[in-house]
Design a protein around this motif. Sequence first.
Motif, PDB file in Angstrom:
ATOM      1  N   GLY A  22       6.599   2.216   1.935  1.00 17.30           N
ATOM      2  CA  GLY A  22       5.704   3.254   1.429  1.00 17.30           C
ATOM      3  C   GLY A  22       6.030   3.654   0.001  1.00 17.30           C
ATOM      4  N   LEU A  23       7.329   3.820  -0.300  1.00 15.04           N
ATOM      5  CA  LEU A  23       7.735   4.167  -1.659  1.00 15.04           C
ATOM      6  C   LEU A  23       7.356   3.071  -2.642  1.00 15.04           C
ATOM      7  CD1 LEU A  23      11.256   5.771  -1.071  1.00 15.04           C
ATOM      8  CD2 LEU A  23       9.204   6.928  -1.922  1.00 15.04           C
ATOM      9  N   LEU A  24       7.587   1.828  -2.247  1.00 19.48           N
ATOM     10  CA  LEU A  24       7.248   0.713  -3.122  1.00 19.48           C
ATOM     11  C   LEU A  24       5.746   0.661  -3.377  1.00 19.48           C
ATOM     12  CD1 LEU A  24       8.299  -1.725  -4.679  1.00 19.48           C
ATOM     13  CD2 LEU A  24       8.031  -3.090  -2.605  1.00 19.48           C
ATOM     14  N   ALA A  25       4.959   0.918  -2.330  1.00 24.46           N
ATOM     15  CA  ALA A  25       3.502   0.931  -2.490  1.00 24.46           C
ATOM     16  C   ALA A  25       3.069   2.050  -3.442  1.00 24.46           C
ATOM     17  CB  ALA A  25       2.833   1.102  -1.130  1.00 24.46           C
ATOM     18  N   LEU A  26       3.711   3.220  -3.329  1.00 28.35           N
ATOM     19  CA  LEU A  26       3.381   4.329  -4.230  1.00 28.35           C
ATOM     20  C   LEU A  26       3.737   4.006  -5.671  1.00 28.35           C
ATOM     21  CD1 LEU A  26       4.482   7.453  -2.128  1.00 28.35           C
ATOM     22  CD2 LEU A  26       2.144   6.756  -2.712  1.00 28.35           C
ATOM     23  N   VAL A  27       4.889   3.364  -5.861  1.00 23.99           N
ATOM     24  CA  VAL A  27       5.314   3.003  -7.219  1.00 23.99           C
ATOM     25  C   VAL A  27       4.343   2.003  -7.830  1.00 23.99           C
ATOM     26  CG1 VAL A  27       7.097   1.790  -8.526  1.00 23.99           C
ATOM     27  CG2 VAL A  27       7.749   3.512  -6.855  1.00 23.99           C
ATOM     28  N   ILE A  28       3.952   1.008  -7.047  1.00 23.13           N
ATOM     29  CA  ILE A  28       2.997   0.013  -7.551  1.00 23.13           C
ATOM     30  C   ILE A  28       1.653   0.664  -7.856  1.00 23.13           C
ATOM     31  CG2 ILE A  28       1.706  -2.060  -6.942  1.00 23.13           C
ATOM     32  CD1 ILE A  28       4.113  -2.954  -5.317  1.00 23.13           C
ATOM     33  N   LEU A  29       1.215   1.565  -6.985  1.00 21.45           N
ATOM     34  CA  LEU A  29      -0.053   2.261  -7.203  1.00 21.45           C
ATOM     35  C   LEU A  29       0.017   3.114  -8.470  1.00 21.45           C
ATOM     36  CD1 LEU A  29      -2.879   2.899  -6.079  1.00 21.45           C
ATOM     37  CD2 LEU A  29      -1.859   4.801  -4.815  1.00 21.45           C
ATOM     38  N   ALA A  30       1.135   3.793  -8.672  1.00 26.46           N
ATOM     39  CA  ALA A  30       1.297   4.607  -9.875  1.00 26.46           C
ATOM     40  C   ALA A  30       1.251   3.743 -11.133  1.00 26.46           C
ATOM     41  CB  ALA A  30       2.617   5.374  -9.807  1.00 26.46           C
ATOM     42  N   ALA A  31       1.847   2.554 -11.065  1.00 27.45           N
ATOM     43  CA  ALA A  31       1.821   1.653 -12.222  1.00 27.45           C
ATOM     44  C   ALA A  31       0.403   1.160 -12.502  1.00 27.45           C
ATOM     45  CB  ALA A  31       2.760   0.474 -11.980  1.00 27.45           C
ATOM     46  N   ASP A  79       8.210  -2.784 -16.133  1.00 23.20           N
ATOM     47  CA  ASP A  79       9.293  -3.290 -15.297  1.00 23.20           C
ATOM     48  C   ASP A  79       8.786  -4.083 -14.100  1.00 23.20           C
ATOM     49  OD1 ASP A  79      12.315  -1.984 -15.783  1.00 23.20           O
ATOM     50  OD2 ASP A  79      10.696  -1.009 -16.850  1.00 23.20           O
ATOM     51  N   LEU A  80       7.691  -3.641 -13.499  1.00 22.61           N
ATOM     52  CA  LEU A  80       7.161  -4.384 -12.356  1.00 22.61           C
ATOM     53  C   LEU A  80       6.665  -5.763 -12.767  1.00 22.61           C
ATOM     54  CD1 LEU A  80       5.238  -1.582 -10.411  1.00 22.61           C
ATOM     55  CD2 LEU A  80       7.280  -2.809  -9.653  1.00 22.61           C
ATOM     56  N   LEU A  81       5.983  -5.844 -13.906  1.00 23.75           N
ATOM     57  CA  LEU A  81       5.513  -7.145 -14.390  1.00 23.75           C
ATOM     58  C   LEU A  81       6.686  -8.053 -14.744  1.00 23.75           C
ATOM     59  CD1 LEU A  81       2.441  -6.172 -16.621  1.00 23.75           C
ATOM     60  CD2 LEU A  81       2.414  -7.484 -14.496  1.00 23.75           C
TER      61      LEU A  81
END
Length: 275
Positions: A22-31, A79-81
């Motif tokens: 869930g946290l990872l999904a939120l971080v990706i969504l925020a990005a 950072d995600l990219l």
Amino acid sequence: MTAAVTAAPRRGFAWIRWSAAGLLALVILAAVLAPLLATADPAQQTLDQLRPPSAAHPLGTDALGRDVLSRLLFALRTDLLLMAFAAGLPMLVGTVIGAVAGYYGGLLDVAVRWVADIFQALPVYVLLIAFVFVLGPGTPSLLVAFGALGWVVYARLIRTEVRRVRERDYISAGYLLGLSHTAVLVRHVLPNALRQSLVYLTTDMGMALQGIAVLSFFGLGVEPGTPELGAMVSEAQVFLRSHWWLAAFPGLVIVILGSSVAALGDRWTEREEAV
């Protein structure tokens, strides 16, 4: 009895993995939604320097008056990219090299084993810093460095799995049907040999994130001025006593992102062990 006892704690910690997902999904969504969520231009410098968190600036401002929340959101994108490419490119290169070497054998197989043994005997982070130092700071240098060093593990994993899968009966049946070696490798061997590499990919993404943040912290990462989590922590280190939020927020995001990826990697590993 032992299997049941072992499985019970794993089920008990399932909520941790769901929380990580869930946290990872939120971080990706925020990005992804960074342009919509940002409260200001992340590169815009103002006279509101070193302001504490407020309604106008929810996470405060940095030494150049830039909005920390906006920079944090766009740093997530960076950072995600970089994390995806820094782990994905080595996997692609290592998969191709390892698959060909493991399937056909010969001198290429010997060369891959020889190079892999040398690379794995050397300190990875020292080599990574050396590569970036020679090539110069910047995103292209980061990707080249991670690709040049990271393919080795994937090549060894794929090579081992390909050598195992190619001995299966259904592979022999493919030859009897008149399929070429290339067709057998691409259609039947490789898809059944990727599982271990996919499991390792999640772990590699976490290590790539750490490496990118460390290199950027020391000024060897992305171009200066680009929002990046490690660079934000580096810029804030002189203000740790007086303006703690400048380093705390990007540091917390690094911990959350790295822990989430690691937890998902553990889940993949457990599923692989169960199989």
